[in-house]
Every structure is written in structure tokens, then in C-alpha cells.
Enzyme design. Structure first.
Site, PDB file in Angstrom:
ATOM      1  N   CYS A  47       1.139  20.968 -12.543  1.00 40.99           N
ATOM      2  CA  CYS A  47       1.160  21.683 -13.816  1.00 40.99           C
ATOM      3  C   CYS A  47      -0.133  22.460 -13.994  1.00 40.99           C
ATOM      4  CB  CYS A  47       1.364  20.724 -14.982  1.00 40.99           C
ATOM      5  SG  CYS A  47      -0.018  19.618 -15.223  1.00 40.99           S
ATOM      6  N   CYS A  50      -3.327  20.554 -13.868  1.00 43.55           N
ATOM      7  CA  CYS A  50      -3.745  20.157 -12.523  1.00 43.55           C
ATOM      8  C   CYS A  50      -4.536  21.280 -11.871  1.00 43.55           C
ATOM      9  CB  CYS A  50      -2.528  19.845 -11.658  1.00 43.55           C
ATOM     10  SG  CYS A  50      -1.441  18.624 -12.355  1.00 43.55           S
ATOM     11  N   ASP A 453      14.423   0.870   3.752  1.00 42.96           N
ATOM     12  CA  ASP A 453      13.311   0.131   4.324  1.00 42.96           C
ATOM     13  C   ASP A 453      12.804  -0.786   3.211  1.00 42.96           C
ATOM     14  OD1 ASP A 453      10.930  -0.511   5.807  1.00 42.96           O
ATOM     15  OD2 ASP A 453       9.893   0.911   4.523  1.00 42.96           O
ATOM     16  N   ASP A 637       9.538   4.851   4.438  1.00 43.25           N
ATOM     17  CA  ASP A 637       8.260   5.498   4.185  1.00 43.25           C
ATOM     18  C   ASP A 637       7.243   5.389   5.321  1.00 43.25           C
ATOM     19  OD1 ASP A 637       7.691   2.758   3.856  1.00 43.25           O
ATOM     20  OD2 ASP A 637       5.891   3.312   2.755  1.00 43.25           O
ATOM     21  N   ASP A 641       9.284   3.868  10.243  1.00 40.30           N
ATOM     22  CA  ASP A 641      10.594   4.377   9.827  1.00 40.30           C
ATOM     23  C   ASP A 641      10.874   5.771  10.365  1.00 40.30           C
ATOM     24  OD1 ASP A 641      11.147   2.154   8.178  1.00 40.30           O
ATOM     25  OD2 ASP A 641       9.774   2.966   6.687  1.00 40.30           O
TER      26      ASP A 641
END
Lengths: 763, 52
Positions: A47, A50, A453, A637, A641
Site C-alpha cells: 500500500c 509501505c 504439507d 512451503d 516440498d
């Protein structure tokens, strides 16, 4: 600056990811005249606040010349002086300045990608063809409203002059692709497009030279215009898909501190590490290559490598895998493999092999084209032969064939898929889900099984105090006071639990692999595993292996025991239920120990789970399920994986995932909540429905328009109107998807407020 | 009909001007960060943000 600051806890957990000056320097590019540029990806930026927070924080640094946030790419590029007052600058300060504002930041090796260039070329082509289409259309309107003889000829000639360069410049995308297809003995959607455009232009030119009444310049150019819009939207969708392999290079440490035989230390890129080299790994750094520990004691965090949730104690002789994070003491390790043969490299190999599998997926648009384009050509040929043989007027026959080609030209079909996908991706983006590729949404709509996971996906990988024995507020305060001196995840969990009530200790010693010890006037307090805290007494009744245990003792007498468990990701429970409601099977695949996985699966009421899987094991299991005919959505993640993510039919990863995981996944969700999974599934299923509707509309239009063209009634005016209308209908239909999404959002105001912070669609 | 001699070049020229404007803005990186631009306009501070 309220919507996106992280709490102190978040910052604390990030601090262990600090990057060394050498690494930051290796990743920056020299700009000349003492300036260097570093690029960072900041996935959390979303935004206006930020932008200004990050830019202000960076420009405040004395050695930073300029900083600019690109919100669309979620990237910060920062130009800084190499030297300040004669001393070299430490560029890692830039990264910690971003981190101090509360954002996750990663080094990013900037390369002006090929994709950007193609996107710009496509946009240019859209601009040029739009300009030409508008002008020719204006001239055509004059002709249709009754321009006669010499005026009409002049207008035709002007149109021809505008159209010719446009067709060459903007049409080259289609010609090249069509030529490629023909060369390999195939046809694709671009063949009828190129044919229609070229034929209609040459016919029109012929007509113009012979003072004819009708010309098709407007049709051929606006055809290109519409098709290029579709092509550009499609490209913008795919643009977001970055190659998984470049991401891997970013996660792997770029360099390591080599210890020379004479004892001096030297920072070297990982490629230069040979088997047998000694490497120093300070606390908080990742292990660069597979290695064995030579000296030092520590605990390493393997969660991102294997999925194992509890940190593993290591000491001399222990074997380490690259990518693991050294948590506590500094280690001296001996490289057991070069970077090319390490675990990360093996995973790259597995992923490269898997990528090929997914490339076999044929997008809906391509599948439609394979039926559509032969049919259209056949139709045009039949009408040409029909008019020529029956009517005997070959010129008329060519005109009719051109009309058929133009009217059936897949404008609407070309727009049908990309428009829907872009609207759906925008909807998902507003809810914090990024889609990397349009075909990912097509694949997501087809799944029948979801594989999760555990560590980092169903759970947050962040321990939480589950329960404690004998511990009152005082014991907790003592334990937290000790824990304050350690960066171990369990210590931080204790500290969070105690909040401000922690007691202060002066001299606390951290014994890697064991725990913390503080000598006070009252006695010696110890906090750590049972063997360390109360060595005389063997451990008491074991609660359950699913919990990590920490014991607090005073002079060897047990005061309290604390049990920790991994926190479930918010919304995990609801997610599993709604995924099941959508008629999908749910499986858990984890690299963690069996009892931990079982406990999580039981809590979430999942019947099918697999534990202790290696990265290859996960991938093979996914492949096996795929061979059984399942279409899998893999949600994961970690590094472990990544191969499974690339081999699954479609994959999702949280934004907190390892870079590899994020790069391998087709969809990435930014919020903590796992509800993104069922949401993405339902949006893509709706998008698939709209795509089917659009195909139906486009084909329905052809069924009406083609007979008119074959009958010879399609004047340029009719063709232009019919073509534009069909495209507009398809676009309008796709926009309905947006309406529905807004309605659905209004029905859940509570959830919507959270989503609205994500920002505007980025396309 | 004589006015067409003027009007058509004028129309084409103005259209071309629009096209040129588009090409210029594209080359100039105006479309690089559409999302950021929509937020930057709300930024009250007049601080100059130099391009890197």
C-alpha cells in the site's frame, strides 16, 4: 502506517535471517562512478504507506543515494555509494533498514527479463493497431454513409496506406507463430488469423485499384487490435510466472566463510567450495553445502529442509544438509560435497525433471484452437469452391471466402480465455492470492484431491506453549528470564507467553544442544532438555512425543516442565472442512516424525496422512497419485516440498515459504490464513464456468454469422459490426465474474476488511 | 470536398500525436508500476522521489 506493520514478535523472528555484507555485495551490480545498485524483493509491501515507509527509511541512510519501491513487482531498487568517508559501505545495512520497518526482504538479482521486453513490444503493437483501427474506422464510416467515386477511392487509398505498415508491425506476432506452426506441419489459432488478415488486405487492395465498392481494411486492422489485446492480457498473466530455478539460486547462500590452512578466513562464493574445505558458519546463517561438523555445538533448524519441526542438536561428527539454518553456536564444518552435488542441487534436478511434466498440460485455448482452425479453413475452402464452381464467378468466390475467414476469425475466442483469467486473477489478488499463470487457474478448476504439507503449511512452524506442569507465574517468569538470552524458537515461545513478567538474569550461559544455565546467589537455574537440566534424575513420565519438552530446574531439582506444540495456521480447521465440502479428498504429506503428523492430522480430522517423507518421496507419492488418475493440488512451503510442488497438477504456497517453494508454486497466498485454498479453488471453478460460457457465446455467434457470410451477404459493414459485437459480448460476460466476486465479498464484511488491505489489482 | 485535403491530414496528425504520446509514456516507464502510482498520488509530502 497501520495496515501493514508487523508486531515486535514478527521482527524478532526475522532477525535471524540477517545477510552478511559480503553476500549483499555479491548480489549488487556496479553502476559506475562509485555507485552500486541492489534490488530486494519485499513481498509484504502492498500500500501507499509501505512505499513511503520503506523509501524514507532507506533515503535516511547516509550512503543511500536513492530508493524506489515498485509496488507492482513488490521490489525495491536502491542505489548506494560504494564508499563513504573513504571506508567501504556495508550494504547489509539496507536490508536491515527494510527489516526494521517490519518487512520481509530478500536479496534479488535484478535482470531485465526477456518477458518485460516482450510485454512492451506487445503493448506497442496494441497502441499502433489501435491507432490504425480508429483512423481507418473513421474513414470507413464516411464510406458507409455514402462517400462516392473519387472520394471513396481516396479514402480507400488512405486506409490502405495506414493498414499496410500496421499489418506488418503489429501482425508479426501472428505471422511468426503461424509460420512456425506450418513449418512443423501443424496449425494453430494464428494460421487462420494470418490468412484472414493477409487475404483480406490483398483483396481490398485489389478492389481499391479497380475502384471497387467494398474494402476490408477496417476489418483486418481491428481484428488485429482485438487479438492483440487478448494476446497482451495473456502475456501479462504469464509474465508473473518466474522460472523456479532463478529463485533457487537466491535461497541458496551465495558465499561462505572459508578457513584457509593457515587459519585465516576468506569469504568465497559457494561455487568455489571444494570437498574437504573447512567452513565457519556463525549462528543465524544457512549451511552452504552438505557437510560434517568438525568443531562446535549448536542446534540447526531443519524445518525448511525436511519438514522436521523440532530443531536438531548437532555436535562434532554430525552430518548437515545444505539449506539448514544454524540457530545457536558457531560451527566449523567440513564440506562433504560441492555446491553442485548438495541437497539443494539435487532438488533443482528433481524440479527440472518435474517441470517437463507440467509443460505437457495443454491450455484450454490451444485445445479449442486445434478443433477450431481446421474447421474454419475447411469452411472457407468449401464456400470458395462452392461459389466458384456453382456461380462461376471466381472473384466473388474469393470475396466470400475472405468474408468467411474474417467473420469466423477467432477474435472472441482469442479474448474468451484471457479476459476471464485476468478478471479472476484480479479478484484473487484483492484477496491476497497471487496467480502466476493463467493455465494454473484452469488446472486448479480440475483438481479432485488436495495434499497438504504439515510444517509451515497446516502449522505455522512456530512453537507455542501448550501446557505446563507445576509452573506458577513465578516459575514462568524465571524460565522466561533465562529464555530471553537465547534465540532458540522454544525460548522465544516461552518469552512470548510470559510477556513482560520475565525476571532479569545477568550471567546466562547458553550450552548448544542442551539449554541455558544461570548461576545466582540462590543457586544454579537451568532451562533445557531433561538430560541437561536434571542429570541425576532420569526423565519422568513422558507426556507425548508430539510435544517438545523443556525442563526448568534449580540446583538439579525440577521446578517445572513446559510442553510446546506447533501452532495451527489460522483457518486450518475451516479450510479442511470447506475443502471436503467442495468434494475433494484431503491428504497430509510431511517430512516430520510420525507422532507429530498423526497429532496434527487427528486435530484436523484428516484420515489420510503420510509421515517421514523425503523430498523425493513426496514427489514420487504425488506422481503415484497422479498416475492413479487423481489431479492434485499440492499445498506446501519448504525446500522439501519444492519437487512435489512442481510435479503436482497445480500447487500453492504461503508467502512465508522458502523461495524455492514459492517459485515452484503456481499460486502464492499472502495472508496467514489457509482459507485462501478453498477460496482460490472456488474462484477458479467459477472462472472455468465463465470460460465455457464464453466459448459457447463465441461458437453461437459463429453459427449465426457464418451462414450470412457463406450466403454472400457479409458486406464489410456487417463483418465489422458482427466481429466487434462478439468480442464485446465476451468481455462483458467476463466482467460479470467481477460483479459476483464483489457480491460475495459484501456477504462476508468481516473477512472483507482484512482483504481490502491488499490493494489494487496489479495488471 | 476540398476541405478534406486539410481535415484528413489534421485528423491523422492528431491521432498520430496520441500514438506518439502513448509510445513515449511506455518507453519512459510510466506503466512499470501502475499500482504504486495510484498510491503515490495520495502521498502528501512534497519530498522528491528520484528515480534510481
Amino acid at each position: 502506517m497501520t495496515c501493514c506493520t508487523m508486531d515486535a514478535e514478527g521482527v524478532l523472528s526475522l532477525s535471524s535471517n540477517a545477510i552478511s555484507a559480503e553476500e549483499a555485495l555479491l548480489a549488487s551490480q556496479p553502476l559506475g562512478s562509485g555507485l552500486r545498485q541492489s534490488d530486494f524483493s519485499v513481498p509484504g509491501a502492498h500500500c501507499g504507506a509501505c512505499i513511503s515507509t520503506i523509501e524514507k527509511a532507506l533515503t535516511r541512510l547516509p550512503y543511500v543515494k536513492s530508493a524506489r519501491v515498485n509496488l507492482t513487482a513488490k521490489r525495491v531498487s536502491c542505489v548506494w555509494y560504494e564508499e563513504m568517508d573513504g571506508k567501504p559501505v556495508n550494504p547489509a545495512g539496507i536490508l536491515s533498514a527494510i527489516t526494521a520497518c517490519g518487512y520481509h526482504a530478500h536479496l534479488f538479482t535484478a535482470d531485465l527479463s526477456d518477458d518485460d521486453r516482450v510485454r512492451n513490444q506487445l503493448l506497442l503493437a496494441v497502441g499502433v493497431s489501435g491507432f490504425a483501427a480508429a483512423n481507418i474506422m473513421l474513414l470507413s464510416v464516411s464510406i458507409w454513409s455514402g462517400a462516392e467515386a473519387a472520394t471513396r477511392d481516396m479514402f480507400h487509398w488512405i486506409s490502405a496506406m495506414i493498414a499496410a505498415p500496421t499489418l506488418i508491425y503489429a501482425g508479426r506476432f501472428f505471422y511468426q507463430s503461424a509460420w512456425n506452426a506450418l513449418k512443423h506441419g501443424r496449425t494453430n489459432m494464428d494460421v487462420p488469423i494470418s490468412l484472414a488478415v493477409t487475404l483480406s488486405y490483398s483483396m481490398s487492395l485489389w478492389e481499391t485499384i479497380h475502384h471497387g465498392e467494398h474494402a476490408w481494411f477496417d476489418a483486418s486492422v481491428s481484428l488485429l487490435f482485438f487479438l492483440l489485446i487478448g494476446r497482451t492480457l495473456d502475456h501479462v498473466m504469464r509474465d508473473k510466472a518466474r522460472a523456479a530455478i532463478t529463485g533457487l539460486a537466491r535461497l541458496a547462500p551465495r558465499g561462505a566463510l572459508l578457513i584457509n590452512p593457515d587459519g585465516s578466513k576468506r569469504y568465497a562464493p559457494v561455487d568455489e567450495i571444494n570437498v574437504g574445505d573447512l567452513i565457519a558458519v556463525p549462528a543465524g546463517e544457512r549451511i552452504p553445502v552438505d557437510a560434517t561438523v568438525v568443531a562446535g555445538q549448536s542446534e540447526v533448524d531443519l524445518s525448511i529442509v525436511t519438514g522436521e519441526s523440532t530443531p536438531m542438536a548437532v555436535s562434532t561428527g554430525a552430518e548437515l544438509k545444505s539449506g539448514a539454518m544454524n540457530l545457536m553456536g558457531s560451527l566449523t564444518i567440513r564440506a562433504a560435497a560441492t555446491a553442485k552435488n548438495s541437497l539443494l542441487a539435487e532438488i533443482i534436478g528433481l524440479m527440472e525433471a518435474a517441470e517437463g511434466g507440467r509443460a505437457r498440460y495443454r491450455r484450454i485455448a490451444d485445445r479449442a484452437a486445434s478443433y477450431y482452425s481446421p474447421a474454419v479453413h475447411l469452411l472457407a475452402l468449401i464456400s470458395f469452391l462452392g461459389w466458384g464452381l456453382i456461380g462461376g464467378d471466381w472473384k466473388q468466390a474469393v470475396l466470400v471466402a475472405v468474408a468467411v475467414l474474417i467473420i469466423t476469425c477467432p477474435c472472441a475466442l482469442g479474448l474468451a480465455v484471457p479476459v476471464v483469467q485476468v478478471v479472476a486473477a484480479g479478484t484473487l489478488f484483492r484477496r491476497g492470492i497471487m496467480v502466476k499463470d493463467g493455465s494454473a487457474m484452469e488446472r486448479l478448476a480440475e483438481i479432485d484431491m488436495v495434499v497438504f504439507d504439515k510444517t509451515g503449511t497446516l502449522t505455522m512452524g512456530r512453537p507455542r506453549l501448550a501446557h505446563r506442569t507445576d509452573a506458577g507465574a513465578y516459575e514462568l517468569a524465571v524460565a522466561a528470564g533465562l529464555a530471553a538470552h537465547s534465540r532458540h524458537p522454544l525460548s522465544q515461545a516461552l518469552l512470548r507467553e510470559a510477556g513482560l513478567h520475565a525476571l532479569a538474569f545477568d550471567a546466562v550461559k547458553e550450552i548448544p544442544g542442551a539449554g541455558l544455565e544461570a548461576g545466582t546467589g540462590n543457586g544454579i537455574y537451568r532451562l533445557g532438555n531433561a538430560a541437561f537440566a536434571c542429570p541425576e534424575r532420569p526423565r519422568g513420565a513422558q507426556q507425548s512425543e508430539a510435544f517438545s519438552e523443556v525442563v526448568l530446574t534449580k540446583d538439579g531439582i525440577e521446578l517445572a516442565r513446559f510442553y510446546f506444540e506447533d501452532t495451527l495456521r489460522p483457518g486450518a480447521d475451516g479450510t479442511i472442512k470447506s475443502v471436503a465440502r467442495q468434494g475433494l479428498a484431503v491428504v497430509v504429506m510431511s517430512g516430520d516424525r510420525e507422532c507429530v503428523v498423526e497429532a496434527t492430522a487427528k486435530t484436523l480430522e484428516i484420515d489420510r496422512w503420510l509421515a517421514g517423507l523425503t523430498p523425493r518421496g513426496k514427489m514420487e507419492e504425488c506422481e503415484r497419485l497422479g498416475k492413479l488418475g487423481h489431479r492434485i493440488l499440492m499445498v506446501g512451503d519448504g525446500i522439501n516440498d519444492a519437487p512435489a510442488l512442481s510435479v503436482a497438477h497445480v500447487s500453492m504456497a504461503p508467502a512465508t515459504a522458502a523461495d524455492v517453494g514459492r517459485q515452484a508454486a503456481d499460486l502464492v497466498f499472502l495472508h496467514d490464513s489457509l482459507e485462501a485454498v478453498p477460496e482460490a479453488i472456488s474462484v477458479s471453478r467459477r472462472a472455468a464456468r465463465f470460460i465455457r460460457q464464453n466459448f459457447a457465446l463465441a461458437i453461437g455467434y459463429n453459427i449465426i454469422a457464418v451462414p450470412i457470410a457463406i450466403a454472400g451477404y457479409a458486406t464489410p459493414l456487417v463483418a465489422a459490426v458482427a466481429m466487434s459485437t462478439s468480442s464485446l459480448i465476451v468481455v462483458a460476460n467476463a466482467l460479470r465474474l467481477n460483479d459476483r466476486a464483489k457480491l460475495a465479498g459484501r456477504r462476508h464484511p468481516a473477512r472483507n476488511t482484512k482483504r481490502s488491505t491488499v490493494g489494487v489489482v496489479s495488471l | 470536398m476540398n476541405m478534406l485535403i486539410y481535415l484528413i491530414p489534421i485528423a491523422l496528425f492528431m491521432g498520430g500525436l496520441g500514438l506518439f504520446g502513448f509510445l513515449w509514456s511506455l518507453k519512459n516507464g510510466q506503466y512499470d508500476d501502475l499500482e504504486g502510482a495510484s498510491w503515490r498520488i495520495l502521498d502528501d509530502e512534497d519530498e522528491k522521489m528520484p528515480r534510481p
